[in-house]
Design an enzyme around this catalytic site. Structure first.
Site, PDB file in Angstrom:
ATOM      1  CD  GLU A   1      43.094   6.855  25.299  1.00 28.85           C
ATOM      2  OE1 GLU A   1      42.807   6.525  23.841  1.00 28.85           O
ATOM      3  OE2 GLU A   1      44.270   6.779  25.703  1.00 28.85           O
TER       4      GLU A   1
ATOM      5  CD  GLU B   1      45.819   3.085  27.482  1.00 23.19           C
ATOM      6  OE1 GLU B   1      46.424   3.742  26.690  1.00 23.19           O
ATOM      7  OE2 GLU B   1      44.613   2.661  27.226  1.00 23.19           O
TER       8      GLU B   1
END
Length: 844
Positions: A182, A251
């Site tokens: 991320e 995710e």
């Protein structure tokens, strides 16, 4: 000797040949991951090995496989494995190799997210604290010191996996690895060096020659050698940054994490299933649930700060490893329906057409008659009836219907065929048991107030906490002695002074002259603590002791690693009107890292310092307690109910079960036990437990217990009564099912044979959650228009008179049973009305 040597060479050669025979080639194209030349539709789920115990792993993995997963995804936690530079630990819950092997032995693949930054609501984002103290280092940017350490650790992990032949290219289960995590969300904080860092990270990872693809999540500028992937509640609109890369979702947040002081979030399965189906509808071929099993933040592993000890995440497998129904079962059915479409999906690109406002049809059509379709109603208000391929289909709002043959519906995401279970904690004190489950033989130790260590030191300023403690303890004492003459400006007209303290967080206890004065705490949204408390000062020498504490270190954000904690000031005595103040910040403060009880190892329970001769002191701060207990009967998951305690940490037989904080209650707000799944989900949409403690029950792994003579140790900061502590088991109460006449047949019964499909029809199925259980009674059964939810069903105006007796006859005495949901089974109590069958059963 020589002959033996030749034999060994032959054996090694044979083993090498066998490994080569089973080795898999993993590549990718624009549609999917390609394993041994075959495109695959893959369903994955996250299980973090240290958030459960090693004896739980096999069961969690098998339940994941039974739930329709192909892949298990896990982070690798640098701080766990290298707590001291060049000193590694891969034992017990940290045995990464064992975990990966167990996944492979179950016939599943592994996605190994090495990072090494993990976020994950984990302490310091997974980085070890020693990394912070390397002079000149800057995390997660084009800094040579950081890159050298990162490369050293990543290489260490890759080499371990290679040595054990765990990559698919060697015949092992690992088909993917992730580098960084991320970073695209925070890259702007690092300026122009962010881009060169990402290029370096990609080149470093691919140079390790694992033989499997590497991914970066949330990294729109990932280099060509890396697959960029999506994280979020929805990823159907995501597109990779190259036409040569597949659409992957690393995710899919199955719920959300819990923070102390916040209500409990949950995500309805209808919405989660909708998000998954939309992703596969719109070209996705790899999807991962974050989390599939969340588990427990044992020890001091929580990040945030203020993340709770429970990391349940409303996952399909709950914190204790039990099935969360209907989430687990409905997703299992969804995975089966998607796999029925796999052959068509991997053969071609999807074609999507509009069927009306907020209505879409997507078709995967290839040669040899292959055809699968997804029909979506992504409106949030109204159901719709659509025409597709000459047939009519009813689509509830915010739902997707899956048609494996482009004609017949195998599953609609809003219509649940799976059972629902009510899971609850059952107090052991209320159960008949041959085992003693109450705590006894209490003893205690009073933690010295203020400075008590020979390792204390003094500085004429206030120190930031993390740089001072290196996170060796949650606790740092700030101690100061000051002379009061009586004529100070803050003591006007004989008034009491106010102690003013400003802290970066996360919590603080203040003592004046040995007396508790007050506490303050931050929150997950703002860790800073401000405290203004009236104090009683004496003429002459006065002693100020401030106990500052952390509740997990920051784990997310640009430059999060340099965010501080502790009392950085000012610290002042103020007068009654606040206009006159004496600043104490630059006086000579004395510091002590950690507690005396920690130094003495009281958490192991074996010290000679424990006192047990007089009555047990309760409701006083800074007290260590030790009690003994025998393990409860059975093998159901066990928890401790910390009602009656304030805040602290607990150990069972020397193992930390984490921080407890039952006095930190969630604010009152918009909580509900039922939540409208229609429309986009966000982490505060569906909440429970408002006005109650964020967490009351704390997991005690059975593998940490002995049959008798177990030791519970507590360090209580605020004050509590340990005699109120109790044990509870996590148990299934009721099993329910609610199916309508308009439901598709169970996906297990799906067939292209029209006669067989019509004969099957909507079906109610019940199954006891444990293999040794049977349905012992039926609490409720109604065919008609029943109201309510599992555990609180009631009859509507329309109800079949013989529904209960029919269900009892079919189900009692069996582990599972099925009944057709139709008027052929129950008669027709209300003609022209779509009827539902609702059943609640008890398994024993």
């Amino acid at each position: 000797m020589r002959g033996g040597g030749k034999g060994a060479v032959v054996v090694v050669a044979l083993l090498a040949a066998m490994t080569a025979a089973f080795a898999a080639t993993v590549t990718y194209d624009h549609r999917a991951l390609v394993i041994d030349g075959k495109r695959r539709v893959l369903v994955s789920g996250s299980i973090h090995y240290p958030r459960s115990t090693s004896d739980m792993w096999s069961d969690l993995i098998q339940k994941s496989k039974d739930g329709g997963l192909d892949v298990i995804e896990t982070y690798v936690f640098w701080d766990l494995h290298e707590p001291t530079r060049n000193q590694y630990d891969f034992e017990g819950r940290k045995d990464l190799v064992k975990f990966v092997k167990l996944v492979g032995e179950a016939g599943l693949y592994v996605h190994l997210r090495i990072g090494p930054y993990v976020c994950a609501e984990w302490n310091y984002g997974g980085f070890p604290l020693w990394l912070h103290f390397i002079p000149g280092i800057e995390f997660r940017t084009d800094n040579q010191l950081f890159k050298s350490e990162m490369q050293r650790f990543v290489t260490k992990i890759v080499d371990m996996m290679k040595q054990e032949k765990l990559y698919a290219s060697q015949g092992g289960p690992i088909i993917l690895s992730q580098i960084e995590n991320e970073y695209g969300n925070v890259a702007s904080s690092y300026g122009p060096r962010a881009k060169s860092y990402i290029k370096w990270a990609a080149n470093m990872a691919t140079s390790l020659d694992t033989g499997v693809p590497w991914v970066m999540c949330q990294q729109a500028d990932a280099p060509d050698t890396i697959i960029n992937t999506c994280n979020g509640f929805y990823c159907d609109n995501f597109s990779p940054n190259s036409a040569n890369k597949p659409k992957m979702w690393t995710e899919n947040w199955s719920g959300w994490f819990l923070a102390f002081g916040r209500p409990v979030p949950y995500r309805p399965v209808e919405d989660l299933a909708f998000a998954v189906a939309r992703f596969f509808q719109r070209g996705g071929t790899f999807q991962n649930y974050y989390m599939y099993h969340g588990g427990t933040n044992f020890g001091r592993s929580t990040g945030g700060p203020f993340i709770s000890t429970s990391y349940d995440y409303d996952a399909p497998l709950d914190e204790y490893g039990l099935l969360r129904q209907p989430k687990y079962g409905h997703l299992k059915d969804l995975h089966k329906a998607i796999k029925l479409c796999e052959e068509a999906m991997v053969a071609t690109d999807p074609t999507t057409t509009s069927l009306g406002s907020n209505l879409e049809a997507t078709v995967y059509k290839a040669g040899s008659g292959l055809c699968s379709a997804f029909l979506a109603n992504f409106g949030t208000q109204s159901d719709a009836t659509v025409s597709f391929n000459g047939n009519s289909y009813h689509l509830p709002a915010w739902s997707v219907s899956i048609l494996p043959d482009c004609k017949n519906v195998a599953l609609n995401t809003a219509k649940i065929n799976s059972v629902e279970t009510i899971t609850r904690f059952v107090s052991q004190s209320s159960k008949a048991s041959t085992s003693q489950v109450s705590l006894s033989d209490w003893s205690w130790f009073n933690e010295p107030l203020g400075i008590s260590s020979n390792n204390a030191f003094s500085v004429s300023r206030l120190l930031e906490q993390i740089n001072t403690t290196a996170d060796k303890s949650d606790y740092l004492w700030y101690s100061l002695s000051i002379d009061i003459e009586g004529d100070e400006p803050f003591l006007q007209d004989g008034s009491r002074a106010t102690l003013h303290v400003q802290s970066l967080g996360h919590a603080l206890h203040a003592f004046i002259n040995g007396n508790f004065t007050g506490s303050g705490k931050g929150s997950s949204s703002s860790a800073k603590v401000g405290m203004d408390v009236p104090v009683n000062l004496v003429h002459g020498r006065n002693k100020i002791d401030l106990l500052s504490l952390t509740v997990g270190l920051q784990n997310y954000g640009g430059h999060y690693d340099v965010r501080g904690a502790g009392v950085t000031g000012p610290v002042q005595f103020k007068g009654p009107d606040g206009s006159s103040a004496t600043d104490l910040s630059s006086h000579q403060w004395t510091y002590q890292v950690g507690l005396k009880g920690e130094e003495f190892g009281l958490y192991n329970g074996v010290s000679s310092l424990w006192t047990s001769e007089s009555s047990l002191p309760t409701n006083q701060p800074l007290t260590w307690y030790k009690g003994n207990f025998d393990a409860p009967d059975g093998d159901t998951p066990l928890a401790i109910d910390f009602t009656g305690m304030g805040k602290g940490e607990a150990w069972v037989n020397g193992e930390s079960i984490g921080r407890y904080w039952p006095t930190n209650t969630a604010s009152d707000g918009a909580c509900t036990d039922s939540c409208n799944y229609k429309g986009p989900y966000h982490e505060t949409k569906c909440l429970r437990n408002c006005g109650k403690p964020s967490q009351t029950f704390y997991h005690v792994p059975r593998s940490w217990l002995k049959p008798s003579g177990n030791v519970l140790v507590l360090f209580e900061e605020e004050g509590g009564d340990p005699r109120q502590i109790s044990f509870a088991t996590r148990e299934m109460a009721s099993v329910c099912s609610r199916v309508s006449e308009s439901h598709p047949s169970p996906v297990d019964m799906w067939t292209t044979d029209e006669d067989a499909r019509e004969q099957a029809g909507p079906t109610m199925s019940l199954e006891c959650p444990l293999p040794n259980q049977l349905i012992s009674s039926i609490n409720f059964a109604s065919f008609g228009t029943p109201h309510g939810r599992c555990g609180s069903y009631s009859h509507g105006q329309c109800s079949s008179a013989n529904a209960l007796s029919i269900v009892q006859k079919a189900c009692i005495g069996s582990r599972n049973c099925s009944l057709g949901v139709s008027i052929n089974t129950f008669g027709d109590p209300c003609v022209g009305v779509t009827k539902n069958l609702a059943v609640e059963a008890v398994c024993t």
